[in-house]
Design a protein around this motif. Structure first.
Motif, PDB file in Angstrom:
ATOM      1  N   THR A 126      84.949  41.664 -39.629  1.00 58.16           N
ATOM      2  CA  THR A 126      85.430  40.447 -38.420  1.00 58.16           C
ATOM      3  C   THR A 126      86.504  39.845 -39.097  1.00 58.16           C
ATOM      4  O   THR A 126      86.658  39.226 -40.026  1.00 58.16           O
TER       5      THR A 126
ATOM      6  N   VAL B   4      89.752  39.304 -34.505  1.00 61.82           N
ATOM      7  CA  VAL B   4      89.885  37.945 -33.726  1.00 61.82           C
ATOM      8  C   VAL B   4      91.214  37.468 -33.552  1.00 61.82           C
ATOM      9  O   VAL B   4      91.913  36.876 -34.471  1.00 61.82           O
TER      10      VAL B   4
ATOM     11  N   THR C 221      89.876  37.792 -38.926  1.00 62.92           N
ATOM     12  CA  THR C 221      90.122  36.444 -38.470  1.00 62.92           C
ATOM     13  C   THR C 221      91.641  36.130 -39.048  1.00 62.92           C
ATOM     14  O   THR C 221      91.977  35.091 -38.642  1.00 62.92           O
TER      15      THR C 221
END
Ligand code: UD1
Ligand code: MG
Length: 455
Positions: free
Chosen positions: A415, A399, A417
């Motif tokens: 994921t 991200v 971040t």
């Protein structure tokens, strides 16, 4: 003999009504570039002092495309002769200063080559050259082209437009390509005397040939290759021009040392650059702005535009390189990998099912299957930086803005971040739970329930 000065007039003000298009005819692309671009590129090889593109009022898009050539506006489309007259004002200083030749070409003949234009220039440089020279050709089907009538000395007696020709004249196979070169002063002197008393009520440029002959100063003729002077007037003509241009570009690519395994299925742009020993497999598309280094292999169904590929890289099958993609030396881009505005370093690999957008990937990094750079938050694009030798596990979402340091490992399914330091391991997923024997018990329970229902 001293070389004469040259000015070029490109006619592009016609309505192009047979195209049935909102786009001006000369902006329709052939091999990814506007027809006008092709004509300008051929003309530029003659190093003219000045190139003027004649456009119609309101053709701001053609004017923008024509830059840095100047534009002159023909207020009304009253014919090709009237269109050349519209350029006279822009050329005035040049015509006054020196004995300049003016070359008139049409914006709708994208296949014209520099060699043919050079023959026109050379025809004017010969001793006792005629002061006007026209380009003619002999198509298999003369169709609606103007017919060129020669006198006994093989000079042009006149050119008769199809609409004005009688049946005998329509039998003539020698056609007008539309390209004219001549002493600028003489050309404009003849153009000033044109009238519009003909079938189409237009000021035909072609009428200067009859006038010149009547005055005992007939124009000469150069016969050019049919394949180059196809005038694009309809969508069918456009498709023919495209096919001819593709054929030419494929031959040039092969002459330059690229192997096209099945040339007919490879689509090239006019500016595609392929290095030596590039191998292109069947069915590959090169949009505008692609440069490919030596020894690159591009496998089937790959789609490239605005991309730079360094030597030894391997792409595809099914690779997609969008504008701003830069693939480093020896890098691999595999199937269903899309790269946009992103750099893949030397020897890096992204072999399966990924999106790399607004990113930099360091040398020798490995991008696992299904890795996605989440570059867009609905408002702005953000950058992802992946360091040299990093390993991104499969099905990772990065991200942006985010950075993964050199040598770092990201566990599959993460994921990411927050930035990952170099040589660190980042894993972002819930702990895995193991329940011994639970699957077997689940099946027993379901089977028992099913048996009870049936029994
Ligand atoms: C023209 C020639 C014809 C020749 C053919 C070759 C004339 C009268 N006829 O016919 O002899 O065989 O090209 O392709 O020259 N244009 C303007 N302003 C105008 C009219 C045209 O700028 O008022 C431009 C067009 O944009 C186009 C070019 O001139 O780029 C040729 O016009 P087009 O209408 O295509 O002429 P053709 O009917 O093809
Ligand atoms: Mg035409």
């Amino acid at each position: 003999m001293p070389t004469r000065k040259l000015a070029v007039v490109i006619l592009a003000a016609g309505k192009g009504s047979r195209m049935k298009s909102d786009l001006p005819k000369v902006l329709h692309p052939v091999a990814g570039k506007a027809m006008l671009w092709h004509v300008q590129a051929s003309v530029a090889t003659l190093s003219p002092e000045e190139t003027v593109v004649v456009i119609a009022p309101g053709m701001a898009d053609v004017e923008a495309a024509a830059a840095p050539s100047r534009c002159a506006v023909q207020q009304q489309a009253l014919g090709t002769g009237h269109a050349v007259a519209a350029a006279q004002e822009a050329l005035k200083p040049l015509l006054e200063l020196v004995e300049t030749d003016v070359l008139v070409v049409f914006g709708d003949t994208p296949l014209l080559t520099p060699a043919t234009l050079q023959r026109m220039v050379d025809a004017r440089a010969e001793p006792a050259a005629p002061d006007i020279v026209g380009l003619a050709f002999r198509p298999d089907d003369p169709a609606q082209y103007g017919r060129v009538i020669l006198d006994d000395d093989q000079k042009i007696e006149k050119i008769v437009e199809y609409a004005d020709a009688d049946s005998a004249q329509r039998q003539i196979g020698l056609c007008n390509a539309g390209i004219v070169i001549g002493s600028g002063r003489r050309l404009f002197d003849l153009i000033d005397r044109l009238d519009s008393h003909n079938a189409q009520g237009e000021y035909y440029l072609t009428d200067i040939f009859g006038l010149a002959h009547q005055e005992g100063r007939p124009a000469g003729v150069v016969e050019g290759p049919v394949a180059e002077v196809l005038g694009v007037n309809s969508r069918q003509d456009l498709a023919l021009a495209e096919a001819a241009m593709q054929d030419r570009l494929r031959r040039q690519a092969m002459v330059g040392g690229a192997t096209l395994i099945d040339p007919a299925t490879v689509w090239l742009s006019a500016d595609t650059r392929l290095g030596r020993d590039v191998t292109v497999h069947p069915s590959v598309f090169f949009g505008p702005g692609v440069t490919v280094g030596d020894n690159v292999e591009i496998r089937s169904f790959s789609h490239l535009e605005g991309a730079k590929v360094a030597e030894g890289a391997v792409l595809g099958p099914f690779a997609r390189l969008r504008p701003g993609a830069r693939v480093g030396a020896g890098a691999h881009v595999g199937n269903f990998v899309e790269i946009k505005n992103a750099e893949l370093g030397a020897g890096a690999k992204a072999n399966h099912l990924s999106y790399l957008g607004d990113a930099s990937v360091g040398p020798a990094a490995n991008i696992g299957a299904g890795t996605i750079t989440c570059n867009y938050d609905g408002f702005a694009k953000h950058h992802t930086a992946i360091g040299a030798g990093a390993f991104i596990g499969s099905n990772t979402a990065l991200v942006a803005p985010v950075a993964v340091g050199a040598g770092a490992i990201v566990g599959a399914g993460s994921t990411i971040t927050r930035d990952v330091p170099g040589d660190a391991l980042a894993v972002e997923r819930s702990d895995q739970e193991i329940r011994e024997g639970r699957a077997a018990r689940f099946r027993q329970e379901r089977q028992a329930a099913k048996d009870a229902k049936q029994g």
